[in-house]
Design an enzyme around this catalytic site. Structure first.
Site, PDB file in Angstrom:
ATOM      1  N   GLU C  58       0.820  -1.214   0.000  1.00 27.41           N
ATOM      2  CA  GLU C  58       0.000   0.000   0.000  1.00 27.41           C
ATOM      3  C   GLU C  58       0.849   1.258   0.000  1.00 27.41           C
ATOM      4  OE1 GLU C  58      -0.706  -2.673   1.795  1.00 27.41           O
ATOM      5  OE2 GLU C  58      -2.739  -3.229   1.220  1.00 27.41           O
ATOM      6  N   HIS C 125     -11.710  -4.876   8.824  1.00 29.39           N
ATOM      7  CA  HIS C 125     -12.354  -4.802   7.504  1.00 29.39           C
ATOM      8  C   HIS C 125     -13.628  -3.972   7.617  1.00 29.39           C
ATOM      9  CE1 HIS C 125      -9.763  -8.359   6.984  1.00 29.39           C
ATOM     10  NE2 HIS C 125      -9.887  -8.215   5.682  1.00 29.39           N
TER      11      HIS C 125
HETATM   12  C1  LIG Z   1      -1.570  -4.853   4.273  1.00 32.11           C
HETATM   13  C2  LIG Z   1      -2.665  -5.692   3.674  1.00 32.11           C
HETATM   14  N1  LIG Z   1      -3.108  -5.422   2.432  1.00 32.11           N
HETATM   15  C3  LIG Z   1      -4.098  -6.156   1.881  1.00 32.11           C
HETATM   16  C4  LIG Z   1      -4.670  -7.186   2.568  1.00 32.11           C
HETATM   17  C5  LIG Z   1      -5.823  -7.988   1.933  1.00 32.11           C
HETATM   18  N2  LIG Z   1      -5.440  -9.385   1.761  1.00 32.11           N
HETATM   19  C6  LIG Z   1      -5.729 -10.336   2.660  1.00 32.11           C
HETATM   20  S1  LIG Z   1      -5.056 -11.835   2.268  1.00 32.11           S
HETATM   21  C7  LIG Z   1      -4.404 -11.213   0.826  1.00 32.11           C
HETATM   22  C8  LIG Z   1      -3.610 -12.107  -0.068  1.00 32.11           C
HETATM   23  C9  LIG Z   1      -2.462 -12.703   0.700  1.00 32.11           C
HETATM   24  O1  LIG Z   1      -1.661 -13.449  -0.153  1.00 32.11           O
HETATM   25  P1  LIG Z   1      -0.444 -14.277   0.411  1.00 32.11           P
HETATM   26  O2  LIG Z   1       0.383 -13.442   1.301  1.00 32.11           O
HETATM   27  O3  LIG Z   1       0.234 -14.912  -0.738  1.00 32.11           O
HETATM   28  O4  LIG Z   1      -1.117 -15.370   1.343  1.00 32.11           O
HETATM   29  P2  LIG Z   1      -2.123 -16.532   0.894  1.00 32.11           P
HETATM   30  O5  LIG Z   1      -3.503 -15.977   1.019  1.00 32.11           O
HETATM   31  O6  LIG Z   1      -1.783 -16.928  -0.487  1.00 32.11           O
HETATM   32  O7  LIG Z   1      -1.860 -17.623   1.877  1.00 32.11           O
HETATM   33  C10 LIG Z   1      -4.701  -9.864   0.689  1.00 32.11           C
HETATM   34  C11 LIG Z   1      -4.292  -9.016  -0.450  1.00 32.11           C
HETATM   35  C12 LIG Z   1      -4.192  -7.426   3.867  1.00 32.11           C
HETATM   36  N3  LIG Z   1      -4.700  -8.402   4.642  1.00 32.11           N
HETATM   37  N4  LIG Z   1      -3.190  -6.677   4.390  1.00 32.11           N
END
Ligand SMILES: Cc1ncc(C[n+]2csc(CCOP(=O)(O)OP(=O)(O)O)c2C)c(N)n1
Ligand SMILES: Cc1ncc(C[n+]2csc(CCOP(=O)(O)OP(=O)(O)O)c2C)c(N)n1
Ligand SMILES: [Mg+2]
Ligand SMILES: [Mg+2]
Lengths: 339, 321, 321, 339
Positions: C58, C125
């Site tokens: 972000e 959220h």
């Molecule tokens: C700082 C932040 N930005 C956006 C999000 C929204 N978000 C939640 S899970 C996710 C994807 C996470 O991907 P990854 O780190 O690869 O973990 P996975 O879900 O694949 O296990 C996002 C974008 C968040 N939780 N925190």
């Protein structure tokens, strides 16, 4: 420092007890999560359901390598298996998903946002990456108190979360302080819908290790024996005073981001490629081959865990939901005369 | 012998380190160097390992404090300037601020924020962020105005089981002196009558208390007795003491050094009119800084920041309304 | 055919991309996936390269928008949830918010913030951050409550030469429907009378407009005609329209969904009492969410968030004061 | 990808014109900064004064390798030499330090917080690391506009700033987008008073390059010829479409953090070690040896620049200071009826 080492699983093969324990946690978690998914589809859960399907080996491998009551473990979204292996009771999960006021968050937070900070398991907030420094801070505290001993602190995150500033600051802090810190990155190819190509530009995330001055290990996370062995090795190194360790496990997320997501953006070729293998199947085959379990035993466990899960769900469903009228609505613990 | 505001902060930390093995201090350049403002001068030598330098990682600094607090410590985090806490904003409001509510486990961390404007400090070394943090549940926001409060409120803040944002004013660091640190020790959450009066109430905090008291002095010759309330903490906010004062004077002016939208002055005015509407003989007034970043040039800065003159002239209007 | 609030946001972005080659959209999962809430569904196919996925960064997302705006673009940044903008807080308030003042070079970026509570979304959220951003100079903070405003204000916001925080309410996304997007198009900075009345004024914005209108309807049977002012933007804040309404009704209730310290309700009340003290027949009142993080459980959440019932009961008190 | 390559300066030795240009910028900057330091000590400047002493070679090498009107350059605290080489007029500096209302910040910000965003030089804010994504965003915009061409965007920061989350997110973004981005990290051994050992744990910061999937070059920043050559090579690679480049230059900060700081925390051994060499002296010797300049020429330049600096100071001092009464006090460019 070694990159992408895969210690031979030979040593582990002898440790049948340990492998069985890891597999049991994986199986318990899978059955539990399948149940949560069904409850979600039946509209019984408010909010989302997030599964660790396909990531059980690395997660449980980590959780089982840690010692509850001594080590610290900060699980993330897809760590039901790690939680179970570390010793989180099933009820903590069902109560939180089902909103029982008796759960660890008392209905104030939900799903995977639960923990037991005073039992070495801090509670995650949603913002990705921020728990690295928290776990490192727990270790820092123990060192200041002179009670660090051979304690280890571990946490997990995904490929996407490696793009956060918090990941960087947290890992660098642990490295500068040379803390017994283990970071397991499960590269499941996607962050929500975003593929690796839009997330980072190095060939393997483990290549970051050297730039932080920490140990790095990379492993095929679908290969149960290799994974359990590599994660265990990272924990062993951290425990032995070799400083922070970064483990990268390569898998495919075998579910949607949450149960609301059909993950149709994952191409079929990827699903049927090597990384799309289910570590549960691989584990089963490997353990059977090793003679560490029998098919009957597994069937027995499946039955037993389904029963346990059923009970944990039933109990949580019977328990009271939080009541706004009896809530104290206090965000601070101090009772000030003024507000 | 006289003690400055920054001396008091150092002394408080010395005492905390001496008395409580759970206390440690973490921040940039605070160990051998003693900190950008020398608030920890000499402390690293006295307490080896308990006054430690951090990388330039405000987010991790606060995250680490949260972890350490979980394990029973009482960390004090020094931000080099309050302005840089913006980088740790998420860890402060979402990690530390929500911890007790989410988990039931208290979160005794203290974040020291060198705050407020000084001549030539510019947009990124001058901010007053008390209003930003006070908006969030779960944080205690302290704004000491006196040498004694700087001392006692830091000690009392660290003793709290909740995350404390301790806003120490850089302008007061060396300018504000007292005979000793042993002033009146009020509990956190209690405001103080900095100057008694009967014709109008000024509610202020931190450096603005001194500007307000001077403005009040200016008006004394003209026969006006203006009461100045020093809030001491903007969260909790002692509405009761403010209302009692307004009950005596019938007039209210709220003064803050921060930007004009929202913030402590809006909160004070809204609380007073909600609960003490009938006490007011005139519309309540507010003074804040201007709605631009804090300018670097001293000429602009003095016009941006509320000061004695503006407060006095505003009071004149309020008094004759 | 009916249009939802989220449809309007998508349509506005479609139109912006069509009409202005300087516009592009950047955020997590917004290209082929169409965004967590489908606000950009299909747009990446229509405008290749101009709807792009970002890493989970972000801070860099906003920094990149600042750079792109310097070079003549008009970026729209989608935060996946407003709550995650806390990670970009510094870039938003200190980099984007100060740019025009420091350099004289305008900073036309728009940050879309999916805001506000929905059942089961929990502490991270659900946040309403309009009051946090409005405190900072240099930012324009929009809080559309209607389908038509969601559409027009996004288009008008992107046309502004200043950084825009566009707070879109997740609760309204699919719940709020209209016949078309072509409602009354007021300029940014102008409030709207959402419901005319003469016995009391409720000032609200975003989802709280609808709760307030419903509360007003409840009271109609009892003979009360409550006016509801929809602020539309909390910064700039249209004090004039609010004062005109209070001049008609003599009573004020300000309603916001955010935490209770400071924020838009405090700013509204303080402005009204400063400039319209004589217009008021009763103490002005405020309703905000409770002073805890937003709880996950729907039962707690409905008691945390202000709603129709609480507004109605508070109005009853206000009306008979 | 290559780590720690030092292209032979041979090629450059032929390019006398370029080397002279770089040295001239270094000299101008040193003389200008010495003057600012004197003015500070005489109490003529409000706020701090921050010098780039000891870092002129790497900074000017970068500035001179960029083309004003095409490339982007975001200088940081210690980049007077780079600014001068890129083409920033001396008056921008003196006006900002002395608070003239005619300076680029019109007295609203001071000292190094100045730039010309519309001329490819964004203005820094104090928070470290945040300008990486800004420069990357400028490049991203040009690519969207189809006018990227062989443009390059470059920025600088210190060893300490590599610990910020913004550094990480910005560099990763540039890498994922494979932008023509050059990041020069000048490791001057200290971040304010904090030594490298408390800042990072890798052996050389250039080891981070691989983990981001960007090019990496490391150089002795006191060695004028090597430094100019390596920085130029990084710019060339970025221009040639080889993606982001990380250059790490090793020097010692030859001043305090600001002129208020006597830097007594820097041990004498370090000052007299190799990294404590003054790149100005090395440059002079190397250029004389190459026959690229004569001592007389340098003496002439010194005189000329001192005169220019004197004039820029005198002019800024005579100019009006900002007047709060004529300020518009507008933080937004839009004139809304309401506020
Ligand atoms: C700082 C932040 N930005 C956006 C999000 C929204 N978000 C939640 S899970 C996710 C994807 C996470 O991907 P990854 O780190 O690869 O973990 P996975 O879900 O694949 O296990 C996002 C974008 C968040 N939780 N925190
Ligand atoms: C985010 C942030 N935290 C703290 C500071 C305060 N600060 C200004 S310069 C500096 C040291 C910078 O060190 P380094 O990056 O090595 O650059 P150098 O000064 O050595 O050139 C610090 C801590 C800041 N500007 N930004
Ligand atoms: Mg992932
Ligand atoms: Mg440095």
């Amino acid at each position: 420092m070694q990159l992408a080492t895969q210690p031979k699983p030979a040593g582990l093969a002898g440790n049948t007890e340990f492998l069985r324990k890891v597999y049991q946690a994986m199986l318990r978690a899978r059955i539990l999560e399948n149940k949560m998914s069904s409850l979600y589809k039946a509209g019984k859960i408010v909010g989302g359901v997030y599964l660790g399907r396909g990531q059980e080996a690395v997660s449980a491998g980590l959780g089982a390598s840690l010692v509850k009551g001594k080590d610290f473990f900060a699980p993330l979204i897809r760590d039901q298996a790690g939680r179970t292996a570390f010793g989180e009771p099933l009820l903590d999960c069902t109560r939180t998903y089902l909103g029982s006021v008796l759960g660890p968050t008392r209905g104030r937070d939900g799903n995977v946002h639960r923990g037991r900070p005073k039992e070495g398991m801090p509670t995650m907030i949603s913002h990705l990456g921020v728990q690295l420094s928290v776990v490192a801070g727990m270790l820092f505290a123990k060192r200041l108190q002179g009670t660090l001993g051979d304690r280890v602190g571990a946490t997990c995150l995904g490929d996407g979360a490696t793009s956060t500033g918090s990941f960087h600051e947290g890992l660098n802090f642990a490295a500068v302080e040379r803390l017994p810190f283990v970071l397991v990155v499960t590269n499941n190819q996607y962050a929500y819908s975003t593929p690796n190509t839009s997330q980072f530009a190095c060939a393997d995330l483990v290549e970051k290790a050297r730039g932080y001055g920490v140990g790095g290990l990379s492993v095929d996370g679908t290969d149960f024996l290799a994974t359990v062995s590599v994660v265990g090795e990272a924990v062993r190194r951290a425990r032995a005073g070799e400083g922070p360790q970064l483990v990268v496990a390569h898998v495919l997320r075998l579910s949607g981001h949450g149960e609301h997501d059909d993950a149709s953006y994952v191409p079929q070729e990827m699903r049927s490629s090597h990384c799309g293998r289910d570590c549960m199947d691989v584990a089963r085959t490997q353990l059977l081959e090793l003679g560490a379990v029998t098919a009957d035993e597994i069937a027995g466990w499946e039955e037993q865990y389904a029963e346990e899960v059923q009970q944990a769900v039933a109990q949580a469903q019977q328990e009271p939901q939080p009541d706004p009228d009896t809530e104290d609505w206090m965000a601070v613990s101090t009772h000030f005369p003024a507000r | 012998m006289s003690v400055t505001y920054i001396d008091a902060i150092r002394e408080a930390q010395l005492k905390l380190l001496q008395d409580d093995p759970r206390v440690f201090i973490y921040g940039q350049d605070i160990s051998t160097f003693g900190g950008a403002f020398k608030a920890t001068k000499g402390l690293a030598d006295l307490f080896p390992g308990r006054v430690a330098d951090s990388p330039i990682s405000e987010d991790a600094m606060v995250g680490m404090a949260v972890g350490a607090a979980i394990e029973g410590m009482r960390p004090i985090i020094e931000m080099q300037f309050a302005d840089f806490s913006s980088v740790a904003f998420n860890q402060i409001v979402n990690q530390a601020g929500t911890h007790y509510y989410r988990t039931g486990v208290p979160m005794p961390i203290t974040i020291r924020m060198p705050s407020g404007g000084t001549a030539g400090s510019g947009p990124f070394h001058s901010q007053s962020m008390e209003g930003v943090y006070a908006q969030y549940p779960g944080l205690v926001v302290l704004t000491p105005a006196t040498v004694s409060d700087a001392y006692h409120m830091l000690i009392d803040g660290v003793a709290l089981d909740d995350p404390v944002i301790y806003c120490e004013h850089k302008y007061l660091y060396r300018w504000l002196k007292a005979e000793s640190m042993a002033g009146e020790r009020l509990p956190i959450g209690k405001a103080r009558i900095a100057r008694p009066g009967r014709h109008a109430t000024v509610v202020a905090y931190s450096a603005m208390v001194h500007e307000s008291v001077r403005a009040a002095e200016d008006l004394r010759n003209e026969g006006w007795e203006v009461e100045v309330v020093d809030l001491r903490s903007v969260k909790p906010l002692d509405t009761e003491t403010v209302l009692e004062s307004v009950a005596r004077t019938g007039r209210l002016l709220a003064v803050g050094e921060s930007f004009p939208w929202g913030g402590a002055t809006a909160e004070v005015v809204s609380r007073v009119v909600q609960d003490g509407f009938h006490l007011l003989d005139a519309p309540p007034m507010r003074i804040n800084a201007r709605d631009t970043p804090v300018p670097y040039h001293p000429k602009l800065w003095s016009a941006h920041r509320p000061g004695q003159d503006l407060i006095r002239e505003t009071l004149r209007q309020l008094l004759v309304y």
